[in-house]
Enzyme design. Structure first.
Site, PDB file in Angstrom:
ATOM      1  N   ASP A  34       6.718 -15.074   6.189  1.00  0.00           N
ATOM      2  CA  ASP A  34       7.667 -16.106   5.788  1.00  0.00           C
ATOM      3  C   ASP A  34       7.058 -16.948   4.666  1.00  0.00           C
ATOM      4  OD1 ASP A  34      10.288 -17.588   7.376  1.00  0.00           O
ATOM      5  OD2 ASP A  34       9.196 -18.768   5.881  1.00  0.00           O
ATOM      6  N   ILE A  35       7.879 -17.300   3.691  1.00  0.00           N
ATOM      7  CA  ILE A  35       7.388 -18.049   2.531  1.00  0.00           C
ATOM      8  C   ILE A  35       7.016 -19.490   2.893  1.00  0.00           C
ATOM      9  CG2 ILE A  35       9.577 -18.991   1.656  1.00  0.00           C
ATOM     10  CD1 ILE A  35       8.733 -17.886  -1.127  1.00  0.00           C
ATOM     11  N   ASN A  91      17.803 -16.934  14.545  1.00  0.00           N
ATOM     12  CA  ASN A  91      18.797 -17.965  14.256  1.00  0.00           C
ATOM     13  C   ASN A  91      20.092 -17.276  13.831  1.00  0.00           C
ATOM     14  OD1 ASN A  91      16.952 -20.125  14.679  1.00  0.00           O
ATOM     15  ND2 ASN A  91      16.110 -19.788  12.638  1.00  0.00           N
ATOM     16  N   VAL A 100      19.666 -17.522   5.977  1.00  0.00           N
ATOM     17  CA  VAL A 100      19.794 -16.277   5.214  1.00  0.00           C
ATOM     18  C   VAL A 100      20.678 -15.299   6.004  1.00  0.00           C
ATOM     19  CG1 VAL A 100      18.565 -14.351   4.154  1.00  0.00           C
ATOM     20  CG2 VAL A 100      17.507 -16.632   4.199  1.00  0.00           C
ATOM     21  N   HIS A 104      17.376 -11.290  10.709  1.00  0.00           N
ATOM     22  CA  HIS A 104      15.912 -11.321  10.693  1.00  0.00           C
ATOM     23  C   HIS A 104      15.422 -11.908  11.994  1.00  0.00           C
ATOM     24  CE1 HIS A 104      17.565 -14.943   8.795  1.00  0.00           C
ATOM     25  NE2 HIS A 104      16.548 -15.619   9.284  1.00  0.00           N
ATOM     26  N   HIS A 106      12.295 -13.853  13.527  1.00  0.00           N
ATOM     27  CA  HIS A 106      11.050 -14.575  13.257  1.00  0.00           C
ATOM     28  C   HIS A 106      10.061 -14.233  14.381  1.00  0.00           C
ATOM     29  CE1 HIS A 106      12.813 -17.772  10.472  1.00  0.00           C
ATOM     30  NE2 HIS A 106      13.916 -17.354  11.067  1.00  0.00           N
TER      31      HIS A 106
END
Ligand code: 5GP
Length: 120
Positions: A34-35, A91, A100, A104, A106
């Site tokens: 993750d950024i 999420n 987004v 995805h 996490h």
């Protein structure tokens, strides 16, 4: 019911238009850091197919895609060494505060986490 927008940032990462820090990749999934990591380990695992959310993926992805995705999750847990525990978060849409619109998961760990969920 599930409309996929192929201009989302993870679609661009999958196309190679935006660089990423890859942790693991197989035929069906890509995992990258993750950024804006929220813990020592914060990896995003995404399917390569066009799914907006966990419930979309669970309803519409083929068995091969689902097995491939969770194989990638398993590899990420091994690679990142989160034996002491971790949290997996998907999420989803508005109430789930999903930013987004490409499914995805996490994978967050590498340190002691707080209890979920803060009051909101
Ligand atoms: P969401 O709120 O949708 O569950 O989380 C989206 C996550 O994607 C956030 O944790 C955010 O930091 C991460 N993110 C957003 N843009 C990028 C990007 O361009 N590269 C990477 N590696 N992560 C991103």
């Amino acid at each position: 019911m599930f409309d996929y927008d192929d201009q989302n940032i993870f679609a661009k990462i999958l196309r190679g238009d935006i660089p990423n820090s890859t942790v693991f990749e197989n035929e069906f999934a890509l995992a990258f850091n993750d950024i804006q990591p929220q813990a020592a380990v914060h990896v995003l695992v995404i399917p390569k197919g066009p799914y907006v959310s966990l419930d979309h993926f669970a309803a519409a992805a083929s068995p091969e895609e689902q097995v491939g995705f969770f194989a990638a999750v398993s590899e990420v847990c091994t690679i990142t060494g989160v034996k002491a525990g971790f949290r997996a978060i998907a999420n989803t849409r508005g109430h789930g505060v999903q930013d987004v619109p490409h499914f995805h998961l996490h994978i967050i760990g590498g340190q002691q986490l707080g209890r979920m969920l803060p009051a909101g």
